[in-house]
Design an enzyme around this catalytic site. Structure first.
Site, PDB file in Angstrom:
ATOM      1  N   MET A  13       0.832  -1.212   0.000  1.00  0.00           N
ATOM      2  CA  MET A  13       0.000   0.000   0.000  1.00  0.00           C
ATOM      3  C   MET A  13       0.869   1.265   0.000  1.00  0.00           C
ATOM      4  O   MET A  13       0.614   2.210  -0.752  1.00  0.00           O
ATOM      5  CB  MET A  13      -0.948   0.023   1.211  1.00  0.00           C
ATOM      6  CG  MET A  13      -2.066  -0.984   1.150  1.00  0.00           C
ATOM      7  SD  MET A  13      -3.240  -0.676  -0.192  1.00  0.00           S
ATOM      8  CE  MET A  13      -4.186   0.714   0.456  1.00  0.00           C
ATOM      9  N   SER A  34      13.545  -1.792   6.229  1.00  0.00           N
ATOM     10  CA  SER A  34      14.578  -2.548   5.509  1.00  0.00           C
ATOM     11  C   SER A  34      14.812  -1.818   4.178  1.00  0.00           C
ATOM     12  O   SER A  34      13.899  -1.645   3.366  1.00  0.00           O
ATOM     13  CB  SER A  34      14.155  -4.004   5.302  1.00  0.00           C
ATOM     14  OG  SER A  34      13.288  -4.100   4.219  1.00  0.00           O
ATOM     15  N   SER A 128      -8.912   3.726   1.150  1.00  0.00           N
ATOM     16  CA  SER A 128      -9.512   2.485   0.666  1.00  0.00           C
ATOM     17  C   SER A 128      -9.293   2.303  -0.824  1.00  0.00           C
ATOM     18  O   SER A 128      -9.167   3.277  -1.564  1.00  0.00           O
ATOM     19  CB  SER A 128     -11.018   2.471   0.937  1.00  0.00           C
ATOM     20  OG  SER A 128     -11.581   1.282   0.391  1.00  0.00           O
ATOM     21  N   GLY A 129      -9.272   1.055  -1.212  1.00  0.00           N
ATOM     22  CA  GLY A 129      -9.172   0.754  -2.637  1.00  0.00           C
ATOM     23  C   GLY A 129      -8.162  -0.344  -2.913  1.00  0.00           C
ATOM     24  O   GLY A 129      -7.910  -0.678  -4.063  1.00  0.00           O
ATOM     25  N   LYS A 182     -13.446   5.371   8.009  1.00  0.00           N
ATOM     26  CA  LYS A 182     -12.851   4.224   7.302  1.00  0.00           C
ATOM     27  C   LYS A 182     -13.238   2.910   7.986  1.00  0.00           C
ATOM     28  O   LYS A 182     -13.511   1.911   7.322  1.00  0.00           O
ATOM     29  CB  LYS A 182     -11.319   4.347   7.236  1.00  0.00           C
ATOM     30  CG  LYS A 182     -10.626   3.122   6.615  1.00  0.00           C
ATOM     31  CD  LYS A 182     -10.994   2.961   5.165  1.00  0.00           C
ATOM     32  CE  LYS A 182     -10.712   1.658   4.468  1.00  0.00           C
ATOM     33  NZ  LYS A 182      -9.692   0.762   4.828  1.00  0.00           N
ATOM     34  N   HIS A 185     -16.687   2.159   6.972  1.00  0.00           N
ATOM     35  CA  HIS A 185     -16.586   1.704   5.579  1.00  0.00           C
ATOM     36  C   HIS A 185     -16.267   0.208   5.550  1.00  0.00           C
ATOM     37  O   HIS A 185     -16.890  -0.570   4.823  1.00  0.00           O
ATOM     38  CB  HIS A 185     -15.500   2.502   4.842  1.00  0.00           C
ATOM     39  CG  HIS A 185     -15.045   1.893   3.541  1.00  0.00           C
ATOM     40  ND1 HIS A 185     -14.195   0.793   3.493  1.00  0.00           N
ATOM     41  CD2 HIS A 185     -15.316   2.197   2.251  1.00  0.00           C
ATOM     42  CE1 HIS A 185     -13.982   0.468   2.231  1.00  0.00           C
ATOM     43  NE2 HIS A 185     -14.655   1.306   1.457  1.00  0.00           N
ATOM     44  N   ASN A 186     -15.292  -0.194   6.323  1.00  0.00           N
ATOM     45  CA  ASN A 186     -14.918  -1.602   6.327  1.00  0.00           C
ATOM     46  C   ASN A 186     -16.026  -2.480   6.891  1.00  0.00           C
ATOM     47  O   ASN A 186     -16.252  -3.590   6.407  1.00  0.00           O
ATOM     48  CB  ASN A 186     -13.620  -1.813   7.114  1.00  0.00           C
ATOM     49  CG  ASN A 186     -12.398  -1.455   6.291  1.00  0.00           C
ATOM     50  OD1 ASN A 186     -12.470  -0.614   5.409  1.00  0.00           O
ATOM     51  ND2 ASN A 186     -11.279  -2.093   6.570  1.00  0.00           N
ATOM     52  N   GLU A 189     -18.328  -2.921   4.227  1.00  0.00           N
ATOM     53  CA  GLU A 189     -17.685  -3.869   3.296  1.00  0.00           C
ATOM     54  C   GLU A 189     -17.949  -5.317   3.745  1.00  0.00           C
ATOM     55  O   GLU A 189     -18.271  -6.183   2.922  1.00  0.00           O
ATOM     56  CB  GLU A 189     -16.185  -3.554   3.281  1.00  0.00           C
ATOM     57  CG  GLU A 189     -15.286  -4.484   2.503  1.00  0.00           C
ATOM     58  CD  GLU A 189     -13.797  -4.088   2.673  1.00  0.00           C
ATOM     59  OE1 GLU A 189     -13.446  -2.928   2.386  1.00  0.00           O
ATOM     60  OE2 GLU A 189     -13.004  -4.939   3.102  1.00  0.00           O
TER      61      GLU A 189
HETATM   62  C1  6PG Z   1     -10.032  -1.154   1.689  1.00  0.00           C
HETATM   63  C2  6PG Z   1     -10.109  -2.441   2.452  1.00  0.00           C
HETATM   64  C3  6PG Z   1      -8.807  -2.719   3.121  1.00  0.00           C
HETATM   65  C4  6PG Z   1      -8.638  -4.178   3.468  1.00  0.00           C
HETATM   66  C5  6PG Z   1      -9.551  -4.658   4.546  1.00  0.00           C
HETATM   67  C6  6PG Z   1      -9.657  -6.148   4.572  1.00  0.00           C
HETATM   68  O1  6PG Z   1     -10.880  -0.346   1.951  1.00  0.00           O
HETATM   69  O2  6PG Z   1      -9.150  -1.012   0.856  1.00  0.00           O
HETATM   70  O3  6PG Z   1     -11.114  -2.346   3.417  1.00  0.00           O
HETATM   71  O4  6PG Z   1      -8.708  -1.842   4.196  1.00  0.00           O
HETATM   72  O5  6PG Z   1      -8.807  -4.920   2.332  1.00  0.00           O
HETATM   73  O6  6PG Z   1      -9.007  -4.219   5.742  1.00  0.00           O
HETATM   74  O7  6PG Z   1     -10.176  -6.454   5.795  1.00  0.00           O
HETATM   75  P1  6PG Z   1     -10.245  -7.894   6.393  1.00  0.00           P
HETATM   76  O8  6PG Z   1      -8.903  -8.541   6.236  1.00  0.00           O
HETATM   77  O9  6PG Z   1     -10.597  -7.644   7.824  1.00  0.00           O
HETATM   78  O10 6PG Z   1     -11.304  -8.595   5.616  1.00  0.00           O
END
Ligand code: 6PG
Length: 479
Positions: A13, A34, A128-129, A182, A185-186, A189
């Site tokens: 990321m 590193s 996110s993304g 965020k 958001h998750n 998700e």
């Molecule tokens: C995002 C995702 C990112 C990640 C999740 C996965 O918005 O880009 O949400 O943050 O993919 O954290 O979460 P889990 O491993 O808990 O499913």
């Protein structure tokens, strides 16, 4: 000093965020604990823009223009604290530390307060993304002070995803607001993915359809109201064939959903704030259930592991698919309505003054839950910022009302056939609970008063009452 901005922590990321900055014309200082990882970034992508390599954190800080902006992109928790502490020693008042990891908002609040004492700005930022978003344009949710946003905002707005010419980055609010949003958001998700998984499961069981056939159904759905990134990649994943075995990919993957914890944080916070985010909670628990392999094996042996199969008649096939689509859409609206309630509650509790409509704007592009209907969410909050619930906004009220019969049929089928659909059914129960004139909560209040003198309020008088349950006439006492 030659870099406009810096990124420390160059796992996937951080690396992609640094490249995105460089590609957008910002000379970017890059540092990684590193050194090899930093060198490989510069070697492989040095031609994409200006990278200023730094082998130590001190070099990294020296490379930054004042006021310095240092983005930290390391693991949440201890590693983030360690880097922030080290940076704080090297930075000067007015400099800005940005944490773009998935930090818990409470940690962000603590860090912001600590750095403020040193005259430093701390900006907890949700990004996110996934990998691709970080590189090509993520959805960005920055918290922190207005002052820091004045310096940082234009940079983030230029590297974020764009939808209809509008950037998917808005200053969410002070201190932990960005990471809070965020986190929710998750959580959404998680709910979104659980609902999709339940829809897939019902289609597969009910129709006896293959994953490839179901992929086509999802592709069709992606042309309508459900159009979204997650529906699109669901079709891709279901259509994928495992190269080793020639079987559908989804059949060779272990059925235990993992998590890094942001869904769990969402549920924990919702419990603290008293917000019923039932869809997100069911989704989080469904992942937990899937992970309890031993219990599952024992229960499958005790009760038989099969659910109904192929119960949908050929002549009902299209109607069933349409019912599942509507049930998915209605349940999804519930999950978002609950998520936005959660954001509003957090905003009130922590004094963030978050604009719900612009939160929907941030999520229109770049992020994992990007979807066509986020436009409708934004419009709904723009039309009425004080909406009691997204469910009652005219557009969503109509969508849910026109889908409710389908929703009930699908849940009835699932219950009758033994196909677990916790998110579908609890979302429907939430809808029914919310719209009910009288809830049996009245009885709960009566029980509480009976066994513990916890008192109750009456429908016909002000104040708290307690019934003297032990006396023959059950006299009431006003408190
Ligand atoms: C995002 C995702 C990112 C990640 C999740 C996965 O918005 O880009 O949400 O943050 O993919 O954290 O979460 P889990 O491993 O808990 O499913």
């Amino acid at each position: 000093a030659t870099a406009r901005i810096g990124v420390t922590g160059l796992a996937v990321m951080g690396r992609n965020l640094a490249r995105n900055l460089a590609r957008n014309g910002y000379p970017v200082a890059v540092h990684n604990r590193s050194v090899e990882r930093m060198k490989s970034l510069v070697a492989e992508h040095g031609d994409e823009g200006t990278f200023v390599p730094a082998e130590t954190l001190a070099e990294f800080v020296d490379a930054l223009e004042r006021p310095r902006v240092a983005i930290v992109m390391v693991k949440a928790g201890g590693p983030t604290d360690a880097v922030i502490d080290e940076l704080a020693e090297l930075l000067e008042p007015g400099d800005i530390v940005v944490d773009c990891g998935n930090a818990h908002f409470a940690d962000t609040r603590r860090r912001e307060a600590a750095l403020k004492e040193k005259g430093l700005h701390f900006v907890g930022t949700g990004v996110s993304g996934g990998e691709e978003g970080a590189l090509l344009g993520p959805s960005i949710m920055p918290g922190g002070s207005k002052e820091s946003y004045a310096r940082l905002g234009p940079v983030f707005e230029s590297i974020a995803a764009k939808v209809d010419g509008q950037t998917c980055c808005v200053h969410v609010g002070p201190d932990g607001a960005g990471h809070f949003v965020k986190m929710v958001h998750n959580g959404i998700e998680y709910a979104d993915m659980q609902l999709i998984a339940e829809a897939y499961d019902l289609l597969r069981a009910g129709l006896g359809a293959t994953p490839a056939e179901i992929a086509e159904i999802f592709r069709g759905w992606n042309e309508g109201d459900l159009e979204s990134f997650l529906i699109e990649i669901t079709a891709d994943v279901l259509a994928h064939t495992d190269h080793r075995t020639g079987k559908p990919f989804v059949d060779v993957v272990q059925d235990q959903a993992e998590q890094k914890g942001t869904g769990r944080w969402t549920v924990q916070s919702a419990l603290d704030l008293g917000v019923p985010i039932t869809g997100i909670a069911e989704a989080t628990f469904a992942r937990s259930l899937s992970g309890h392999a031993d219990q599952r094996a024992a229960a499958a042996e005790a009760f038989g592991g099969e659910a109904g199969a192929g119960w949908v008649k050929d002549s009902d096939r299209d109607a069933f698919i349409e019912d599942v689509r509507k049930a998915l859409y209605a349940s999804k609206v519930v999950a978002y309505a609950q998520g936005f309630d959660h954001i509003r509650a957090g905003s009130q509790e922590y004094g963030w003054d978050i604009d719900l409509g612009s939160t929907a704007t941030i999520w229109r592009g770049g992020c994992i839950i990007r979807a066509r209907f986020l436009d409708r969410i934004r419009e709904s909050y723009d039309a009425n910022p004080d909406l009691p619930s997204l469910l009652v906004a005219p557009y969503f009220a109509e969508a849910v009302a026109s889908g409710v019969d389908s929703w009930r049929r699908v849940v009835v089928d699932a219950v009758r056939e033994g196909v677990p659909s916790p998110a579908f059914s609890s979302s429907l129960a939430y809808y029914d609970g919310l719209r009910r004139n009288r809830l049996p909560a009245a009885l709960i209040q009566g029980l509480r008063d009976n066994f513990g003198a916890h008192t109750y309020r009456r429908v016909d008088a002000e104040g708290s009452f307690h019934t003297l349950w032990a006396t023959p006439d059950k006299a009431e006492q006003a408190e």
